[in-house]
Design a protein around this motif. Structure first.
Motif, PDB file in Angstrom:
ATOM      1  N   ALA A   1       0.815  -1.215   0.000  1.00 43.11           N
ATOM      2  CA  ALA A   1       0.000   0.000   0.000  1.00 43.11           C
ATOM      3  C   ALA A   1       0.845   1.260   0.000  1.00 43.11           C
ATOM      4  O   ALA A   1       0.363   2.332  -0.364  1.00 43.11           O
ATOM      5  N   GLY A   2       2.107   1.173   0.431  1.00 41.75           N
ATOM      6  CA  GLY A   2       2.988   2.338   0.442  1.00 41.75           C
ATOM      7  C   GLY A   2       3.401   2.776   1.832  1.00 41.75           C
ATOM      8  O   GLY A   2       3.995   3.838   2.000  1.00 41.75           O
ATOM      9  N   LYS A   3       3.130   1.945   2.844  1.00 40.10           N
ATOM     10  CA  LYS A   3       3.427   2.329   4.231  1.00 40.10           C
ATOM     11  C   LYS A   3       4.926   2.516   4.455  1.00 40.10           C
ATOM     12  O   LYS A   3       5.366   3.543   4.966  1.00 40.10           O
ATOM     13  N   SER A   4       5.719   1.511   4.090  1.00 46.49           N
ATOM     14  CA  SER A   4       7.174   1.607   4.286  1.00 46.49           C
ATOM     15  C   SER A   4       7.782   2.700   3.422  1.00 46.49           C
ATOM     16  O   SER A   4       8.787   3.312   3.797  1.00 46.49           O
ATOM     17  N   THR A   5       7.166   2.978   2.282  1.00 49.47           N
ATOM     18  CA  THR A   5       7.664   4.038   1.404  1.00 49.47           C
ATOM     19  C   THR A   5       7.617   5.386   2.103  1.00 49.47           C
ATOM     20  O   THR A   5       8.523   6.224   1.943  1.00 49.47           O
ATOM     21  N   VAL A   6       6.561   5.630   2.891  1.00 45.00           N
ATOM     22  CA  VAL A   6       6.466   6.881   3.644  1.00 45.00           C
ATOM     23  C   VAL A   6       7.680   7.038   4.550  1.00 45.00           C
ATOM     24  O   VAL A   6       8.287   8.114   4.625  1.00 45.00           O
ATOM     25  N   PHE A   7       8.063   5.968   5.255  1.00 42.57           N
ATOM     26  CA  PHE A   7       9.224   6.022   6.134  1.00 42.57           C
ATOM     27  C   PHE A   7      10.492   6.337   5.343  1.00 42.57           C
ATOM     28  O   PHE A   7      11.329   7.148   5.761  1.00 42.57           O
ATOM     29  N   GLN A   8      10.652   5.690   4.197  1.00 47.68           N
ATOM     30  CA  GLN A   8      11.861   5.889   3.410  1.00 47.68           C
ATOM     31  C   GLN A   8      11.962   7.314   2.870  1.00 47.68           C
ATOM     32  O   GLN A   8      13.064   7.857   2.746  1.00 47.68           O
ATOM     33  N   LEU A   9      10.836   7.927   2.578  1.00 44.89           N
ATOM     34  CA  LEU A   9      10.862   9.313   2.104  1.00 44.89           C
ATOM     35  C   LEU A   9      11.148  10.281   3.249  1.00 44.89           C
ATOM     36  O   LEU A   9      11.822  11.295   3.057  1.00 44.89           O
ATOM     37  N   LEU A  10      10.628   9.979   4.444  1.00 42.72           N
ATOM     38  CA  LEU A  10      10.931  10.821   5.598  1.00 42.72           C
ATOM     39  C   LEU A  10      12.417  10.784   5.928  1.00 42.72           C
ATOM     40  O   LEU A  10      13.019  11.803   6.301  1.00 42.72           O
ATOM     41  N   LEU A  11      13.030   9.613   5.807  1.00 45.78           N
ATOM     42  CA  LEU A  11      14.474   9.475   6.037  1.00 45.78           C
ATOM     43  C   LEU A  11      15.296   9.957   4.848  1.00 45.78           C
ATOM     44  O   LEU A  11      16.514   9.963   4.890  1.00 45.78           O
ATOM     45  N   ARG A  12      14.615  10.316   3.786  1.00 46.69           N
ATOM     46  CA  ARG A  12      15.201  10.752   2.522  1.00 46.69           C
ATOM     47  C   ARG A  12      16.190   9.736   1.969  1.00 46.69           C
ATOM     48  O   ARG A  12      17.309  10.051   1.561  1.00 46.69           O
ATOM     49  N   TYR A  13      15.740   8.490   1.932  1.00 46.85           N
ATOM     50  CA  TYR A  13      16.475   7.485   1.191  1.00 46.85           C
ATOM     51  C   TYR A  13      16.245   7.679  -0.306  1.00 46.85           C
ATOM     52  O   TYR A  13      17.073   7.283  -1.123  1.00 46.85           O
ATOM     53  N   TYR A  14      15.116   8.273  -0.632  1.00 43.93           N
ATOM     54  CA  TYR A  14      14.763   8.601  -2.008  1.00 43.93           C
ATOM     55  C   TYR A  14      14.177  10.007  -2.029  1.00 43.93           C
ATOM     56  O   TYR A  14      13.753  10.528  -0.989  1.00 43.93           O
ATOM     57  N   ASP A  15      14.134  10.611  -3.200  1.00 40.04           N
ATOM     58  CA  ASP A  15      13.444  11.875  -3.412  1.00 40.04           C
ATOM     59  C   ASP A  15      12.173  11.632  -4.204  1.00 40.04           C
ATOM     60  O   ASP A  15      12.121  10.758  -5.086  1.00 40.04           O
ATOM     61  N   THR A  16      11.162  12.423  -3.904  1.00 45.84           N
ATOM     62  CA  THR A  16       9.878  12.264  -4.583  1.00 45.84           C
ATOM     63  C   THR A  16       9.956  12.808  -6.010  1.00 45.84           C
ATOM     64  O   THR A  16      10.804  13.648  -6.332  1.00 45.84           O
ATOM     65  N   GLN A  17       9.049  12.331  -6.862  1.00 47.35           N
ATOM     66  CA  GLN A  17       8.904  12.890  -8.209  1.00 47.35           C
ATOM     67  C   GLN A  17       7.888  14.037  -8.225  1.00 47.35           C
ATOM     68  O   GLN A  17       7.806  14.779  -9.195  1.00 47.35           O
ATOM     69  N   GLY A  18       7.132  14.152  -7.157  1.00 44.02           N
ATOM     70  CA  GLY A  18       6.140  15.215  -7.066  1.00 44.02           C
ATOM     71  C   GLY A  18       5.728  15.424  -5.632  1.00 44.02           C
ATOM     72  O   GLY A  18       5.785  14.503  -4.806  1.00 44.02           O
ATOM     73  N   GLY A  19       5.286  16.639  -5.300  1.00 41.33           N
ATOM     74  CA  GLY A  19       4.861  16.930  -3.944  1.00 41.33           C
ATOM     75  C   GLY A  19       6.028  17.241  -3.022  1.00 41.33           C
ATOM     76  O   GLY A  19       7.187  17.317  -3.444  1.00 41.33           O
ATOM     77  N   THR A  20       5.711  17.416  -1.728  1.00 43.79           N
ATOM     78  CA  THR A  20       6.711  17.840  -0.742  1.00 43.79           C
ATOM     79  C   THR A  20       6.626  16.977   0.507  1.00 43.79           C
ATOM     80  O   THR A  20       5.534  16.695   1.003  1.00 43.79           O
ATOM     81  N   VAL A  21       7.788  16.577   0.995  1.00 45.03           N
ATOM     82  CA  VAL A  21       7.914  15.906   2.287  1.00 45.03           C
ATOM     83  C   VAL A  21       8.689  16.847   3.195  1.00 45.03           C
ATOM     84  O   VAL A  21       9.802  17.268   2.856  1.00 45.03           O
ATOM     85  N   ALA A  22       8.102  17.217   4.336  1.00 47.92           N
ATOM     86  CA  ALA A  22       8.740  18.195   5.216  1.00 47.92           C
ATOM     87  C   ALA A  22       8.702  17.715   6.657  1.00 47.92           C
ATOM     88  O   ALA A  22       7.764  17.018   7.083  1.00 47.92           O
ATOM     89  N   ILE A  23       9.729  18.096   7.404  1.00 49.96           N
ATOM     90  CA  ILE A  23       9.809  17.843   8.841  1.00 49.96           C
ATOM     91  C   ILE A  23      10.090  19.158   9.523  1.00 49.96           C
ATOM     92  O   ILE A  23      11.050  19.865   9.163  1.00 49.96           O
ATOM     93  N   ASP A  24       9.222  19.512  10.477  1.00 48.12           N
ATOM     94  CA  ASP A  24       9.335  20.788  11.191  1.00 48.12           C
ATOM     95  C   ASP A  24       9.389  21.966  10.227  1.00 48.12           C
ATOM     96  O   ASP A  24      10.166  22.915  10.403  1.00 48.12           O
ATOM     97  N   GLY A  25       8.581  21.893   9.185  1.00 48.57           N
ATOM     98  CA  GLY A  25       8.440  22.998   8.251  1.00 48.57           C
ATOM     99  C   GLY A  25       9.528  23.111   7.204  1.00 48.57           C
ATOM    100  O   GLY A  25       9.472  23.991   6.343  1.00 48.57           O
ATOM    101  N   VAL A  26      10.520  22.209   7.220  1.00 50.07           N
ATOM    102  CA  VAL A  26      11.632  22.256   6.262  1.00 50.07           C
ATOM    103  C   VAL A  26      11.521  21.067   5.314  1.00 50.07           C
ATOM    104  O   VAL A  26      11.535  19.918   5.779  1.00 50.07           O
ATOM    105  N   PRO A  27      11.390  21.301   4.008  1.00 50.45           N
ATOM    106  CA  PRO A  27      11.397  20.172   3.074  1.00 50.45           C
ATOM    107  C   PRO A  27      12.667  19.352   3.258  1.00 50.45           C
ATOM    108  O   PRO A  27      13.768  19.914   3.399  1.00 50.45           O
ATOM    109  N   VAL A  28      12.532  18.042   3.257  1.00 52.05           N
ATOM    110  CA  VAL A  28      13.690  17.192   3.531  1.00 52.05           C
ATOM    111  C   VAL A  28      14.789  17.386   2.490  1.00 52.05           C
ATOM    112  O   VAL A  28      15.975  17.181   2.786  1.00 52.05           O
ATOM    113  N   ARG A  29      14.428  17.801   1.272  1.00 56.73           N
ATOM    114  CA  ARG A  29      15.447  18.067   0.252  1.00 56.73           C
ATOM    115  C   ARG A  29      16.358  19.227   0.641  1.00 56.73           C
ATOM    116  O   ARG A  29      17.496  19.314   0.184  1.00 56.73           O
ATOM    117  N   GLU A  30      15.837  20.140   1.463  1.00 53.79           N
ATOM    118  CA  GLU A  30      16.573  21.352   1.802  1.00 53.79           C
ATOM    119  C   GLU A  30      17.305  21.252   3.129  1.00 53.79           C
ATOM    120  O   GLU A  30      17.991  22.182   3.540  1.00 53.79           O
TER     121      GLU A  30
END
Length: 616
Positions: A406-435
Motif C-alpha cells: 500500500a505504500g506504508k514503508s515508502t512513507v518512512f523511506q521518504l521521511l528518512l530521505r532514502y529517495y526523493d519524490t517525483q512530485g509533492g513535498t515531504v517536510a519535517i518541522d516545516g523544512v522540506p527534507v530536500r533542503e
C-alpha cells in the motif's frame, strides 16, 4: 545523478557483458590512483632514490668485473696479481653490499606504500559505498561490492607494493645496460635496437588482449562472490528447502566460468611473456655473437667481453621481468578501472550546498506530506505513492495501515530521505527534507525496523549504536526501558556478550528489543516504528508496548501496523491502499465507515472481539 547511478549499476551487475565490453586497452586507468599517491610524495621520492641506487649499483658490477679480468689477471708477478685480485674482489663486495642495502630500503619503502595506499583505497571505496542511497543497492549485489573491496584492491596492492617497483628498477637497469652496450658496441647495438622495435608491435597486441581478459576475469570472480554472499545470508532458507546441492552447483558453475576466463587470460599472458623473452633473446644473442667476433679479431679485450656478457644478461632479464610486470599492470588496470567506476558513482541523495536549519522540536517533530508522488527507480511505471497527503502534529501518534504494497514503508523511506519524490513535498518541522542537511535530518529520527539489525559485536555496543557517545549507564537505562535488561544480564558475559553475526545467538523477540533499546537511546523527536512488536510473544509484547508508550511521550510517532490491535489507541489511523490515502480517523471512526479498514479488522478479530474493541 540518477542516470549516472543507473549507468554504474548496469556496469557493476553486467557480469559477462561488462567484461566482454571493456574497451580500455592500456594502463591508463591506473592514473586514477594518483590522488591516493599524492599524500605520500616524500616516501615515494625516497623509494625512487633507493630504487635508482639499487639499479645503478647493479650497473656498476660489470665495470668492476671488467677491471677484475683486465687488471687483476694480467700481471705477471704473482704477488702483485694476488694483491690486485684482493682489491678488485673487495670492490666487488662493496658493490654487492651497496646493492643489498639499497634493495632492502627499496623493498621496505615500496611495501609500506603498497600496504598504506591499498588501505586508503579500501577505506575510500567503503566510505563511498555506505553513503550511497538504497537506489544503488536495488541493482547492485553486495557480493560485487565486496569483490571490489578485496580482490581488486589486492591486485592494486601487488602493483604498488611490488610490480611497479620491480618494473621501474628493471627499466632503469635495462636502459642503463642498453646505453652501456651502445657505448661499447654501437654498431651491433644499433642492429639490436632495430630488431627490438619489431618486438614491440606484437607485444602491444598481446597486451590489449590481456587487458580485456583481465577485466572479464575480475567480473567473473565478482559474480561468484555475489552468489556466495547472497546464499550465506540465507542459509536457513536454503537448508529448509533442501537446496544445498543446487546452490553448490550454481556456485560451481560460476567459479567454472571464472576459471575458464582466467585460463584464457593466463594463456594470452603466457604467450606475451614467451614472445617477448624469445624475441629479445634472439636479438641480444645476435649482439653477443658480434661481440665474440670482435674479441677474436682483437678489437676488444676479454674483460670488455665479460662486461658485455653481464650487460646482455641484465638487459635480457630486465626485459623478461618487464614482460611479467606489464601483465600485472594490465590486470591492475582492470581492477583500478572497476574501483574508479565505483568511486565515480554519485548518490542522487546528497545534502544541499546551503541546507536549511531544522527548528527545535521540544514536544516532537511536525511531519507533513503534501500531494506526494513517488515511483521506485527500479519500478518507474508503478507509483508507490500517488498524491498522498498526511499531516502529523508534534507529539501525535499516527498509525499507517493497509494491505501489503500500500505504500506504508515508502512513507518512512521518504521521511528518512532514502529517495526523493517525483512530485509533492515531504517536510519535517516545516523544512522540506530536500533542503535539510542529511545528517541533521536523520539525527532527529529514531527507527525501529520490522527486521531487526544486530551487528557482530556485544550487546552493549549494539544498543550504543543509537548514540555512540552514550555512557554505559545510559545504555543500560535504555535496555531497561525496552525490557531487554533481564535477558541481556542472563547472557554468559552480560552486556559484554558477543551476539553473533546478525544476532544469531538471540531469539527474534530479543533482537527486536535490542533494536527498540537502540532507538530509545537515540532519543530522537520523531520515532518511526515498523511493527516494532511483530516478533514478540504476548507477554513480551505487553512489556515492550508499555516501554514504547513511555518512549513515545514528548515526541511524534509514526507506526506501521500490520496488527491493528497494537494501534487501536493511536491519535489517528491513516488507511493506505495502492499508494493512496483512502481514509483517516480513529479506530472507532474507521470501523464505522471504512470498508477497507473493516475488512482488515475482520481478518484479525472475531466478531465478538471487534464489538468489544468498538465499544472500547
Amino acid at each position: 545523478m540518477a542516470s549516472s547511478t543507473s549507468t554504474m549499476s548496469q556496469a557493476v551487475t553486467g557480469g559477462a557483458a561488462a567484461g566482454a565490453g571493456a574497451k580500455a586497452r592500456s594502463v591508463r586507468p591506473l592514473r586514477g590512483l594518483l590522488p591516493f599517491l599524492k599524500p605520500y610524495r616524500g616516501r615515494i621520492v625516497l623509494a625512487g632514490l633507493f630504487l635508482v641506487g639499487a639499479a645503478l649499483t647493479t650497473l656498476v658490477f660489470p665495470v668492476a668485473l671488467k677491471a677484475l679480468i683486465d687488471q687483476g689477471l694480467v700481471s705477471s708477478d704473482p704477488g702483485e696479481r694476488v694483491l690486485a685480485l684482493r682489491g678488485h674482489f673487495f670492490a666487488l663486495f662493496g658493490v654487492g653490499a651497496a646493492l643489498g642495502v639499497f634493495s632492502a630500503l627499496r623493498f621496505y619503502m615500496v611495501t609500506w606504500l603498497g600496504e598504506r595506499i591499498t588501505a586508503d583505497l579500501r577505506n575510500a571505496v567503503y566510505a563511498h559505498v555506505v553513503k550511497q542511497s538504497p537506489q544503488f543497492f536495488e541493482t547492485t549485489q553486495t557480493g560485487e561490492v565486496l569483490s571490489r573491496l578485496t580482490t581488486d584492491t589486492t591486485l592494486v596492492q601487488t602493483v604498488v607494493g611490488s610490480s611497479l617497483s620491480m618494473g621501474l628498477r628493471n627499466t632503469v637497469m635495462g636502459l642503463g645496460a642498453l646505453v652501456m652496450l651502445v657505448i661499447t658496441n654501437p654498431v651491433v647495438m644499433a642492429q639490436v635496437l632495430g630488431i627490438l622495435v619489431l618486438v614491440v608491435l606484437p607485444a602491444l597486441w598481446f597486451g590489449r588482449k590481456v587487458r580485456s581478459l583481465s577485466r572479464a576475469s575480475q567480473d567473473r570472480v565478482a559474480d561468484s562472490s555475489a552468489i556466495a554472499a547472497e546464499v550465506l545470508n540465507a542459509v536457513p532458507v536454503v537448508q529448509s528447502y533442501t537446496q544445498e546441492a543446487r546452490e553448490a552447483q550454481r556456485f560451481d558453475e560460476s567459479t567454472a566460468r571464472a576459471f575458464a576466463t582466467a585460463v584464457r587470460r593466463t594463456r594470452m599472458r603466457a604467450g606475451l611473456v614467451a614472445f617477448i623473452i624469445t624475441a629479445t633473446f634472439g636479438a641480444l644473442l645476435w649482439g653477443l655473437y658480434q661481440g665474440t667476433q670482435a674479441v677474436i679479431r682483437g678489437e676488444i679485450s676479454a674483460g670488455h667481453l665479460g662486461q658485455t656478457v653481464v650487460y646482455v644478461i641484465l638487459l635480457v632479464s630486465s626485459v623478461a621481468v618487464l614482460a611479467e610486470v606489464w601483465g600485472d599492470l594490465l590486470r591492475a588496470a582492470g581492477a583500478s578501472e572497476r574501483l574508479m567506476e565505483l568511486l565515480a558513482t554519485r548518490s542522487p541523495i546528497e545534502s544541499p550546498a546551503r541546507p536549511r536549519a531544522l527548528a527545535a522540536a521540544p514536544i516532537g517533530s511536525r511531519v507533513s506530506l503534501r500531494d506526494v508522488v513517488f515511483r521506485y527507480p527500479s519500478r518507474p511505471l508503478t507509483p508507490a505513492l500517488d498524491g498522498v497527503t498526511i499531516d502529523v502534529e508534534p507529539g501525535q501518534t499516527v498509525a499507517l495501515v493497509g494491505p501489503s504494497g500500500a505504500g506504508k514503508s515508502t512513507v518512512f523511506q521518504l521521511l528518512l530521505r532514502y529517495y526523493d519524490t517525483q512530485g509533492g513535498t515531504v517536510a519535517i518541522d516545516g523544512v522540506p527534507v530536500r533542503e535539510a542537511d542529511l545528517g541533521a535530518l536523520r539525527s532527529r529520527i529514531g527507527l525501529v525496523p520490522q527486521d531487526s539489525v544486530i551487528f557482530s559485536t556485544s550487546a552493549m555496543e549494539n544498543i550504543r549504536y543509537g548514540r555512540p557517545e552514550a555512557s554505559d549507564d545510559e545504555v543500560i537505562a535504555a535496555a531497561r526501558a525496552a525490557h531487554a535488561d533481564t535477558f541481556i544480564r542472563a547472557l554468559p558475559e552480560g552486556y559484554a556478550s558477543f551476539l553473533g553475526e546478525r544476532g544469531v545467538r538471540l531469539s527474534g523477540g530479543q533482537r527486536q528489543r535490542i533494536s527498540i533499546a537502540r532507538a530509545i537511546l537515540k532519543n530522537a523527536p520523531l520515532l518511526l516504528l515498523d511493527e516494532a512488536t511483530s516478533a514478540l510473544d504476548s507477554e513480551s509484547e505487553r512489556a515492550v508496548q508499555a516501554a514504547l508508550d513511555e518512549a513515545m511521550r514528548g515526541r511524534t510517532t509514526l507506526v506501521i501496523a500490520h496488527r491493528l490491535g497494537t494501534v487501536m489507541h493511536a491519535d489517528r489511523i491513516v488507511v493506505l491502499d495502492a499508494g493512496r490515502v483512502v481514509d483517516s480517523g480513529t479506530h472507532t471512526e474507521l470501523l464505522a465507515r471504512s470498508g477497507l479498514y473493516q475488512r482488515l479488522a475482520a481478518s484479525q478479530f472475531s466478531d465478538a472481539q471487534a464489538m468489544a474493541v468498538n465499544d472500547a
